[in-house]
Design an enzyme around this catalytic site. Structure first.
Site, PDB file in Angstrom:
ATOM      1  N   ARG A   1      31.183 102.288  48.431  1.00 19.82           N
ATOM      2  CA  ARG A   1      29.853 101.670  48.504  1.00 19.82           C
ATOM      3  C   ARG A   1      28.817 102.598  49.115  1.00 19.82           C
ATOM      4  NH1 ARG A   1      31.884  96.215  51.030  1.00 19.82           N
ATOM      5  NH2 ARG A   1      32.770  97.830  52.320  1.00 19.82           N
TER       6      ARG A   1
ATOM      7  N   GLU B   1      43.708 101.180  61.686  1.00 16.61           N
ATOM      8  CA  GLU B   1      44.464 100.224  62.486  1.00 16.61           C
ATOM      9  C   GLU B   1      45.798  99.875  61.831  1.00 16.61           C
ATOM     10  OE1 GLU B   1      41.103  98.170  60.258  1.00 16.61           O
ATOM     11  OE2 GLU B   1      41.315  99.944  61.468  1.00 16.61           O
TER      12      GLU B   1
END
Length: 183
Positions: A70, A107
């Site tokens: 994006r 993560e």
């Protein structure tokens, strides 16, 4: 005729906030995804976002680096507005070689970004753009990659910053601009 009592930047922030859709539990449970497609579909709002990002750039730039995917959508029109080149920062394996790569921690694992080093002349002034600043991992890896190729990163610009994820801390000492900050 409607007259806004808000200054233009405040009005733009409100418009962005209204158009960026929040999608809970996407792409995995516990994540609140920020979907910018309604904003992109609104020609007037999209144009205002590009104008605002371009107006906030700290000095002249040679290249605008957009992070996949994006970030490409924002970086390309900003590059045109600034009279600069566009540098796509791609996920691993998306560019034909030779490439320069930087791997960083997520993560839930690792990821790698790549660029063609031949498209980054030494000393190039580069603005880095993405749609959302979350944990800052992709942005920090992009900065490291660009600097290793000899570029000077003059700033980073984001449409939305998720403040609670503290991504700005990973970019300490850098010029970071976000049109909208959310908790």
């Amino acid at each position: 005729m409607t007259v806004s009592l808000l200054d233009p930047r405040t009005a733009l922030v409100a418009r962005i906030d209204a158009l960026v859709r929040q999608v809970p539990d996407y792409p995995q449970p516990g994540v609140l995804f920020r979907d910018i497609t309604p904003l992109l579909a609104d020609a007037s709002a999209f144009a205002q976002v590009i104008e605002a990002i371009a107006a906030d750039v700290p000095g002249p730039v040679d290249l605008v680096a957009g992070m996949e995917a994006r970030g490409f959508l924002l970086a390309a029109p900003v590059a045109v507005a600034l009279g600069a080149g566009l540098l796509p920062v791609r996920k691993a394996g998306k560019l034909p070689g030779p490439t320069e790569a930087e791997t960083y921690e997520l993560e839930y694992g690792t990821a790698t970004v790549e660029i063609h080093p031949s498209t980054v002349p030494a000393g190039s002034r580069v603005l880095v753009i993405d749609d959302v600043l979350a944990t800052g991992g992709t942005a920090a890896a992009t900065v490291t990659l660009l600097e290793r190729c000899g570029a000077e990163v003059v700033g980073l610009s984001f449409l939305v910053e998720i403040a609670a994820l503290e991504g700005r801390a990973r970019l300490a000492g850098r010029t970071v601009d976000a049109l909208v900050q959310v908790p």
